[in-house]
Scaffold this motif. Structure first.
Motif, PDB file in Angstrom:
ATOM      1  N   ARG A 170       0.820  -1.212   0.000  1.00  0.00           N
ATOM      2  CA  ARG A 170       0.000   0.000   0.000  1.00  0.00           C
ATOM      3  C   ARG A 170       0.857   1.266   0.000  1.00  0.00           C
ATOM      4  NH1 ARG A 170      -5.428   0.765  -0.480  1.00  0.00           N
ATOM      5  NH2 ARG A 170      -5.587   1.955   1.443  1.00  0.00           N
ATOM      6  N   VAL A 171       1.975   1.239   0.711  1.00  0.00           N
ATOM      7  CA  VAL A 171       2.869   2.398   0.720  1.00  0.00           C
ATOM      8  C   VAL A 171       3.433   2.639  -0.682  1.00  0.00           C
ATOM      9  CG1 VAL A 171       5.049   3.310   1.593  1.00  0.00           C
ATOM     10  CG2 VAL A 171       3.460   2.194   3.153  1.00  0.00           C
ATOM     11  N   ILE A 172       3.887   1.560  -1.331  1.00  0.00           N
ATOM     12  CA  ILE A 172       4.416   1.684  -2.693  1.00  0.00           C
ATOM     13  C   ILE A 172       3.311   2.142  -3.644  1.00  0.00           C
ATOM     14  CG2 ILE A 172       5.512   0.452  -4.597  1.00  0.00           C
ATOM     15  CD1 ILE A 172       6.731  -1.442  -2.523  1.00  0.00           C
ATOM     16  N   GLN A 173       2.108   1.613  -3.455  1.00  0.00           N
ATOM     17  CA  GLN A 173       0.974   2.033  -4.270  1.00  0.00           C
ATOM     18  C   GLN A 173       0.721   3.528  -4.131  1.00  0.00           C
ATOM     19  OE1 GLN A 173      -2.403  -0.685  -3.255  1.00  0.00           O
ATOM     20  NE2 GLN A 173      -2.850  -0.473  -5.419  1.00  0.00           N
ATOM     21  N   GLY A 174       0.785   4.042  -2.909  1.00  0.00           N
ATOM     22  CA  GLY A 174       0.545   5.461  -2.693  1.00  0.00           C
ATOM     23  C   GLY A 174       1.518   6.324  -3.472  1.00  0.00           C
ATOM     24  N   VAL A 175       2.793   5.947  -3.465  1.00  0.00           N
ATOM     25  CA  VAL A 175       3.802   6.693  -4.221  1.00  0.00           C
ATOM     26  C   VAL A 175       3.512   6.607  -5.722  1.00  0.00           C
ATOM     27  CG1 VAL A 175       6.252   6.854  -4.763  1.00  0.00           C
ATOM     28  CG2 VAL A 175       5.530   6.363  -2.423  1.00  0.00           C
ATOM     29  N   ALA A 176       3.168   5.406  -6.195  1.00  0.00           N
ATOM     30  CA  ALA A 176       2.881   5.214  -7.618  1.00  0.00           C
ATOM     31  C   ALA A 176       1.670   6.033  -8.052  1.00  0.00           C
ATOM     32  CB  ALA A 176       2.654   3.732  -7.909  1.00  0.00           C
ATOM     33  N   GLN A 177       0.653   6.100  -7.215  1.00  0.00           N
ATOM     34  CA  GLN A 177      -0.535   6.867  -7.562  1.00  0.00           C
ATOM     35  C   GLN A 177      -0.259   8.364  -7.578  1.00  0.00           C
ATOM     36  OE1 GLN A 177      -3.446   5.470  -4.747  1.00  0.00           O
ATOM     37  NE2 GLN A 177      -3.592   3.452  -5.703  1.00  0.00           N
ATOM     38  N   VAL A 178       0.641   8.816  -6.726  1.00  0.00           N
ATOM     39  CA  VAL A 178       1.058  10.217  -6.774  1.00  0.00           C
ATOM     40  C   VAL A 178       1.738  10.523  -8.108  1.00  0.00           C
ATOM     41  CG1 VAL A 178       2.706  11.871  -5.798  1.00  0.00           C
ATOM     42  CG2 VAL A 178       1.206  10.575  -4.294  1.00  0.00           C
ATOM     43  N   MET A 179       2.500   9.579  -8.628  1.00  0.00           N
ATOM     44  CA  MET A 179       3.139   9.768  -9.931  1.00  0.00           C
ATOM     45  C   MET A 179       2.105  10.038 -11.010  1.00  0.00           C
ATOM     46  SD  MET A 179       5.946   6.662  -9.655  1.00  0.00           S
ATOM     47  CE  MET A 179       6.490   6.825 -11.361  1.00  0.00           C
ATOM     48  N   VAL A 180       0.961   9.357 -10.933  1.00  0.00           N
ATOM     49  CA  VAL A 180      -0.103   9.557 -11.928  1.00  0.00           C
ATOM     50  C   VAL A 180      -0.804  10.894 -11.718  1.00  0.00           C
ATOM     51  CG1 VAL A 180      -2.240   8.630 -12.885  1.00  0.00           C
ATOM     52  CG2 VAL A 180      -0.454   7.071 -12.101  1.00  0.00           C
ATOM     53  N   LEU A 181      -1.203  11.167 -10.499  1.00  0.00           N
ATOM     54  CA  LEU A 181      -2.027  12.345 -10.211  1.00  0.00           C
ATOM     55  C   LEU A 181      -1.247  13.640 -10.340  1.00  0.00           C
ATOM     56  CD1 LEU A 181      -3.989  10.963  -7.125  1.00  0.00           C
ATOM     57  CD2 LEU A 181      -4.748  11.092  -9.502  1.00  0.00           C
ATOM     58  N   THR A 182       0.069  13.593 -10.095  1.00  0.00           N
ATOM     59  CA  THR A 182       0.890  14.796 -10.185  1.00  0.00           C
ATOM     60  C   THR A 182       1.516  14.964 -11.558  1.00  0.00           C
ATOM     61  OG1 THR A 182       1.407  14.632  -7.826  1.00  0.00           O
ATOM     62  CG2 THR A 182       2.839  16.020  -9.159  1.00  0.00           C
ATOM     63  N   GLY A 183       2.073  13.892 -12.094  1.00  0.00           N
ATOM     64  CA  GLY A 183       2.815  13.992 -13.348  1.00  0.00           C
ATOM     65  C   GLY A 183       1.981  14.371 -14.547  1.00  0.00           C
ATOM     66  N   GLN A 184       0.690  14.057 -14.529  1.00  0.00           N
ATOM     67  CA  GLN A 184      -0.143  14.285 -15.718  1.00  0.00           C
ATOM     68  C   GLN A 184      -0.264  15.756 -16.095  1.00  0.00           C
ATOM     69  OE1 GLN A 184      -4.636  14.025 -14.851  1.00  0.00           O
ATOM     70  NE2 GLN A 184      -3.734  12.668 -13.310  1.00  0.00           N
ATOM     71  N   TYR A 185      -0.107  16.667 -15.138  1.00  0.00           N
ATOM     72  CA  TYR A 185      -0.293  18.079 -15.450  1.00  0.00           C
ATOM     73  C   TYR A 185       0.833  18.645 -16.309  1.00  0.00           C
ATOM     74  CZ  TYR A 185      -4.392  18.402 -12.524  1.00  0.00           C
ATOM     75  OH  TYR A 185      -5.656  18.240 -12.019  1.00  0.00           O
ATOM     76  N   SER A 186       1.976  17.975 -16.322  1.00  0.00           N
ATOM     77  CA  SER A 186       3.057  18.412 -17.205  1.00  0.00           C
ATOM     78  C   SER A 186       2.698  18.197 -18.673  1.00  0.00           C
ATOM     79  CB  SER A 186       4.346  17.659 -16.868  1.00  0.00           C
ATOM     80  OG  SER A 186       4.776  17.945 -15.555  1.00  0.00           O
ATOM     81  N   ILE A 187       1.806  17.276 -18.946  1.00  0.00           N
ATOM     82  CA  ILE A 187       1.385  17.030 -20.330  1.00  0.00           C
ATOM     83  C   ILE A 187       0.647  18.233 -20.889  1.00  0.00           C
ATOM     84  CG2 ILE A 187      -0.236  15.683 -21.729  1.00  0.00           C
ATOM     85  CD1 ILE A 187       0.579  13.233 -20.218  1.00  0.00           C
ATOM     86  N   TRP A 188      -0.219  18.849 -20.064  1.00  0.00           N
ATOM     87  CA  TRP A 188      -1.059  19.938 -20.577  1.00  0.00           C
ATOM     88  C   TRP A 188      -0.270  21.201 -20.881  1.00  0.00           C
ATOM     89  CZ3 TRP A 188      -4.678  17.628 -22.545  1.00  0.00           C
ATOM     90  CH2 TRP A 188      -5.390  16.625 -21.902  1.00  0.00           C
ATOM     91  N   VAL A 189       0.940  21.315 -20.351  1.00  0.00           N
ATOM     92  CA  VAL A 189       1.773  22.472 -20.667  1.00  0.00           C
ATOM     93  C   VAL A 189       2.066  22.532 -22.160  1.00  0.00           C
ATOM     94  CG1 VAL A 189       4.028  23.522 -20.258  1.00  0.00           C
ATOM     95  CG2 VAL A 189       2.782  22.505 -18.368  1.00  0.00           C
ATOM     96  N   LYS A 190       2.196  21.372 -22.800  1.00  0.00           N
ATOM     97  CA  LYS A 190       2.510  21.324 -24.228  1.00  0.00           C
ATOM     98  C   LYS A 190       1.326  20.903 -25.095  1.00  0.00           C
ATOM     99  CE  LYS A 190       7.391  20.274 -23.399  1.00  0.00           C
ATOM    100  NZ  LYS A 190       8.510  19.330 -23.660  1.00  0.00           N
ATOM    101  N   TRP A 191       0.231  20.481 -24.474  1.00  0.00           N
ATOM    102  CA  TRP A 191      -0.900  19.979 -25.262  1.00  0.00           C
ATOM    103  C   TRP A 191      -2.146  20.861 -25.186  1.00  0.00           C
ATOM    104  CZ3 TRP A 191      -1.655  16.288 -28.862  1.00  0.00           C
ATOM    105  CH2 TRP A 191      -0.656  15.328 -29.043  1.00  0.00           C
ATOM    106  N   ALA A 192      -2.277  21.687 -24.161  1.00  0.00           N
ATOM    107  CA  ALA A 192      -3.528  22.423 -23.959  1.00  0.00           C
ATOM    108  C   ALA A 192      -3.402  23.875 -24.399  1.00  0.00           C
ATOM    109  CB  ALA A 192      -3.942  22.367 -22.495  1.00  0.00           C
ATOM    110  N   PRO A 193      -4.057  24.276 -25.492  1.00  0.00           N
ATOM    111  CA  PRO A 193      -4.115  25.694 -25.847  1.00  0.00           C
ATOM    112  C   PRO A 193      -4.768  26.482 -24.720  1.00  0.00           C
ATOM    113  CG  PRO A 193      -4.894  24.324 -27.665  1.00  0.00           C
ATOM    114  CD  PRO A 193      -4.761  23.432 -26.466  1.00  0.00           C
ATOM    115  N   PRO A 194      -4.328  27.723 -24.476  1.00  0.00           N
ATOM    116  CA  PRO A 194      -4.880  28.493 -23.349  1.00  0.00           C
ATOM    117  C   PRO A 194      -6.401  28.591 -23.350  1.00  0.00           C
ATOM    118  CG  PRO A 194      -2.951  29.591 -24.245  1.00  0.00           C
ATOM    119  CD  PRO A 194      -3.240  28.443 -25.154  1.00  0.00           C
ATOM    120  N   LEU A 195      -7.018  28.662 -24.526  1.00  0.00           N
ATOM    121  CA  LEU A 195      -8.471  28.791 -24.585  1.00  0.00           C
ATOM    122  C   LEU A 195      -9.189  27.464 -24.341  1.00  0.00           C
ATOM    123  CD1 LEU A 195      -8.954  31.222 -27.615  1.00  0.00           C
ATOM    124  CD2 LEU A 195      -8.885  31.750 -25.170  1.00  0.00           C
ATOM    125  N   GLU A 196      -8.437  26.369 -24.236  1.00  0.00           N
ATOM    126  CA  GLU A 196      -9.037  25.055 -23.989  1.00  0.00           C
ATOM    127  C   GLU A 196      -8.488  24.409 -22.720  1.00  0.00           C
ATOM    128  OE1 GLU A 196      -8.493  22.601 -27.421  1.00  0.00           O
ATOM    129  OE2 GLU A 196      -9.120  24.160 -28.813  1.00  0.00           O
TER     130      GLU A 196
END
Length: 497
Positions: A170-196
C-alpha cells in the motif's frame, strides 16, 4: 532532446506558414474528435483507475475481517423474505467465506492499513512533479499506473501472507498513484491551448469523481456476490488495460505524436507560441516563496481540499448513521453526489473556456468567479444539513448540490497554477498536492473528534468548520490571485538566478 530555443523557432516557423494558419482554424473546430481531447479521455480513464484503486480497500475491508455482519435485514416496512430464500442466502455467504478468507484484524490494524496509502504520499509529489516537468510525463504517469495496478492484483495474496506485506504494498501504491495524479499536469503544458485549458484539465480530472462513484456503487455488490478479492482483481485489471492504451497512444508533446494532423499540431503550437513552457533544471525557489499569487493558490488548495476530504470521508457515515439508511441504499446514495460532481466538473470547464474564447470575461475574472461560486454555494448548502436530516430527499438534494457547485473550483483556483507558471507546472502541482494531502489528513481527524465529542451537535460543528476554512481560502484567493505568467516563471529570470 530538443532545446527550448529549437522549440520556439519551430513554433514561430509553423505559425508563420499561411497555409497552416488556415488549417489551424479548422482544427480548433474539431472539438472532441481531436487528438488532444482523446488524450484527455485517456487521462480520465487513468484517474478513474487510480481512484478506484485508492478506495477499493475501504470498500472491501468490511468483508475481509472476521466479525463482519451479514447484509442488513429488510426494513420493517418491507416484506420479510421466505425462509427458503434466507437459507439459500446463508449458504451463499458460507461459500463466499470459503473462497474469500476473513482475517482477525483489529480496528487499529484496519486503521493502519487504510491510512498506509498516504505514508509515502507526502514526500512523493514534489520530486515527481519536477521529474515529469523536466523529462516528460509519459513514462512517469504510465509507470506509476502500471505499478499501482499490478500491486492491486497482488493485495489478496499479500493479505494471506500477513499484514506487514499489505502495508508495504500500500505504501508503494501510494507513491505510484502520486506519480499519476501529479505527473499528468506536465502534459497539458505542451498539449492544452490556453483557450481550452479548463475543459481539457477538467475532462481529465473528472475521472476521479467517476472512479469514486463506480467503486462506491459496485464495490459492496462485488464483495457480496463474487467475494472481496474480485474488487482488487477487477479494478487492478482495468488499470493494467489502461496501460495498454497509455503507452502506445500518449506522447509528451504534439511534435512527436505520429498520428496527429498537421492542422491540429499547428493549432496547438501557435496557441502556445507566446508562452514560455520549456522547463529548466533550476527552480526560482526564492521568487516562488515571495510570490503572493502562488501562495493564494496554495492556501486555496488547502482550504478547498479540507471540505472535499470531509465530504469524501464522511458522506457514507453520515448517510448510514444519521439518515439510518440500510447498507444497500447507503452505497447508492453515497455515490450519487460524486457522479453529479463528475458531470459538473466537465460542464464547468467547458463554460469557463466558452467565456474566455468569446472574450466575455478576463481569465482572472473567470478563475475568481468560478472559485467564489463554488466555495460560497457549496459551503452555504452544507451548513443547514443538520437541521434537515429528518428528510432523506432534502438531505440528498443538498449533498448533490454541494458536490455540483464545489466542482466549479476545478476550473477556478485549482487550475490557476497552469496560468501563472506553465514552465513549472509539474513542480507546482506536486507542491500543491502536498498541501492537499496535509489537508486530507487533518480534516477527517478533526471531523471524527467533533463527532465523538457530541453526537448531536458534532455534525453541525464539522460542516461549520469546513465552511469557515473554505471561505477563508476564498478571501485570500480573491485578494491575491492572479492569472498572468509571473516574472519568476519567465525565461528571462533564469539568467539572474
Amino acid at each position: 532532446m530538443s532545446t527550448g530555443t529549437d522549440t520556439k523557432v519551430t513554433g514561430r516557423d509553423i505559425c508563420n506558414d499561411s497555409h497552416l494558419n488556415m488549417a489551424q482554424g479548422e482544427s480548433s473546430k474539431k472539438g472532441f474528435c481531436s487528438v488532444r481531447h482523446g488524450l484527455a479521455f485517456i487521462l480520465q480513464l487513468c484517474n478513474f483507475s487510480v481512484y478506484t484503486q485508492q478506495m477499493n480497500l475501504s470498500i472491501a475491508i468490511t468483508a475481509m475481517v472476521n466479525g463482519t455482519t451479514a447484509p442488513s435485514q429488510p426494513n420493517a416496512s418491507t416484506e420479510r423474505p421466505p425462509t427458503g430464500s434466507q437459507d439459500h442466502w446463508n449458504v451463499t455467504l458460507r461459500e463466499l467465506k470459503a473462497v474469500a478468507p476473513a482475517y482477525d484484524w483489529t480496528p487499529e490494524i484496519q486503521g493502519i492499513l487504510l491510512s498506509s496509502l498516504s505514508y509515502g504520499s507526502f514526500l512523493a509529489p514534489i520530486p515527481t512533479g519536477y521529474v515529469a516537468g523536466v523529462f516528460g510525463a509519459k513514462y512517469v504517469v504510465g509507470v506509476g499506473l502500471l505499478i499501482s495496478s499490478v500491486l492491486t492484483l497482488f493485495i489478496p495474496l499479500a493479505a494471506d501472507a500477513g499484514v506487514a506485506l499489505v502495508i508495504v504494498l500500500r505504501v508503494i501504491q501510494g507513491v505510484a498513484q502520486v506519480m499519476v495524479l501529479t505527473g499528468q499536469y506536465s502534459i497539458w503544458v505542451k498539449w492544452a491551448p490556453p483557450l481550452e485549458r479548463s475543459q481539457l484539465t477538467t475532462l481529465a480530472g473528472s475521472g476521479s469523481m467517476l472512479g469514486t462513484f463506480v467503486v462506491l456503487l459496485v464495490g459492496g455488490l462485488l464483495c457480496q456476490t463474487m467475494g472481496w478479492p474480485y474488487v482488487f482483481y477487477i479494478f487492478g485489471g482495468i488499470g493494467c488495460a489502461c496501460c495498454l492504451v497509455w503507452f502506445p497512444l500518449v506522447y509528451d508533446d504534439p511534435g512527436t505524436h505520429p498520428f496527429i494532423s498537421t492542422a491540429e499540431k499547428s493549432h496547438i503550437v501557435c496557441s502556445l507560441a507566446q508562452e514560455d513552457c520549456v522547463p529548466g533544471w533550476s527552480l526560482p525557489i526564492k521568487a516562488m516563496i515571495k510570490s503572493l499569487p502562488l501562495w493564494a493558490i496554495v492556501v486555496s488548495y488547502f482550504c478547498e481540499y479540507w471540505l472535499f476530504s470531509t465530504i469524501m470521508a464522511y458522506t457514507p457515515t453520515y448517510i448510514s448513521s444519521v439518515l439510518q439508511a440500510n447498507v444497500r441504499d447507503s452505497g447508492l446514495l453515497s455515490a450519487l453526489p460524486f457522479v453529479v460532481g463528475c458531470v459538473c466538473i466537465i460542464l464547468g470547464g467547458l463554460l469557463a473556456d466558452f467565456l474566455l474564447s468569446r472574450k466575455l470575461l478576463r481569465l482572472i475574472t473567470i478563475r475568481k468567479l468560478f472559485t467564489a461560486v463554488g466555495v460560497l454555494v457549496s459551503s452555504g448548502i452544507l451548513l443547514p444539513l443538520p437541521w434537515v436530516r429528518s428528510s432523506l430527499s432534502t438531505t440528498m438534494a443538498f449533498l448533490v448540490l454541494s458536490a455540483a457547485f464545489s466542482s466549479l473550483c476545478e476550473a477556478g483556483a485549482l487550475v490557476n497554477f497552469l496560468d501563472i507558471a506553465p514552465r513549472y507546472a509539474g513542480f507546482l502541482k506536486g507542491l500543491l498536492q502536498v498541501f492537499a494531502h496535509i489537508s486530507g489528513a487533518i480534516a477527517p481527524t478533526a471531523a471524527g473528534f467533533f463527532i465523538s465529542q457530541d453526537s448531536e451537535f458534532g455534525w453541525r460543528n464539522v460542516f461549520f468548520l469546513a465552511a469557515v476554512i473554505d471561505i477563508f481560502g476564498l478571501v485570500i484567493y480573491l485578494i491575491f490571485g492572479r492569472a498572468e505568467v509571473q516574472d519568476w516563471a519567465k525565461e528571462q529570470m533564469l539568467s539572474h538566478l
